[in-house]
Design a protein around this motif. Sequence first.
Motif, short mmCIF file in Angstrom:
data_model
loop_
_atom_site.label_atom_id
_atom_site.label_comp_id
_atom_site.label_asym_id
_atom_site.label_seq_id
_atom_site.Cartn_x
_atom_site.Cartn_y
_atom_site.Cartn_z
N VAL A 272 -7.37 -8.16 -1.27
CA VAL A 272 -6.30 -9.14 -1.02
C VAL A 272 -6.85 -10.36 -0.28
O VAL A 272 -6.52 -11.50 -0.59
N SER B 99 0.84 -1.20 0.00
CA SER B 99 0.00 0.00 0.00
C SER B 99 0.87 1.25 0.00
O SER B 99 1.82 1.35 0.78
N MET C 13 0.16 -8.26 2.58
CA MET C 13 0.05 -6.81 2.38
C MET C 13 1.03 -6.06 3.27
O MET C 13 1.21 -6.40 4.43
N ARG D 115 -7.36 -4.26 1.49
CA ARG D 115 -7.24 -5.46 2.32
C ARG D 115 -8.34 -6.47 1.98
O ARG D 115 -8.11 -7.68 1.96
#
Length: 277
Positions: free
Chosen positions: A111, A95, A125, A108
Amino acid sequence: MIGPPAQAGAHGATAPKKVGILLVAFGSSEASAQVSFDNIDRAVRQAYPQVPVRWAYTSHIIRAKLADQGKVLDSPAMALARLHDEKFTHVAVQSLHTIAGEEYHELRRIVGGFQAMALFEKIVMGHPLMATQADMEAVVDTILANLPQARRADEGVVFMGHGTHHPADAGYAALMYRLQLKDPQIFVGTVEGYPDVELILGQLKQRKINKVYLMPFMSVAGDHAKNDMAGSEDDSWVSIFTGAGIQCVPILKGTAEYDGFVKIWVAHAGEALKALH
């Protein structure tokens, strides 16, 4: 990056381990903002030279504007689908957001969807810019090291963050508190959250500050910096402060143009890569 074989597929077939980095930003349609993204891209590739790097923008509006200009940028979901199609088995999704706000948590969720589908052996992440107390300290140090050189001690510096209705918005006020412990003439406001411009204006008046430097606290000096901060409209921060008798000096330079901020994102990408193993 090619490594030991990894399990892949429903029939127990093996595929060579292939690691990739996906850098995800909100995006910008301003051509001048590309310098920020180029700086991050260059730093990540230098830090992890054996790992292929891909990009995605979370903003549908920005992607549509760029498409009209003939520039196609993937959404995070499309970028991850492409990585799967290219046989990547391990992906670090980094990010490039400033706080863990709405955009970050939407990423999120995406993902998490790919994790649930088990399309990759592992997908991790990386944190946004300000995720931990150590991050906050590094941000404060970077800000203090990059204040305008022409600024006098009695002059203020006002940073403009984006702001959000997400609880993570509290990070901006926390940042201002920590900055003012070091330099009480530094302020952090937001366009769409708290502290807002009226609160910042009240503090400037209370401290009798008659000159401020305006700086974006966003990765790029894009539309918000050029219009909401430094624009000629009546509701821009320059207009509001000038109307109150405060001289303004805008500095159109996004945080991703400063190596100190970029190092934080690069370190988070490294943490995500380590978690893949």
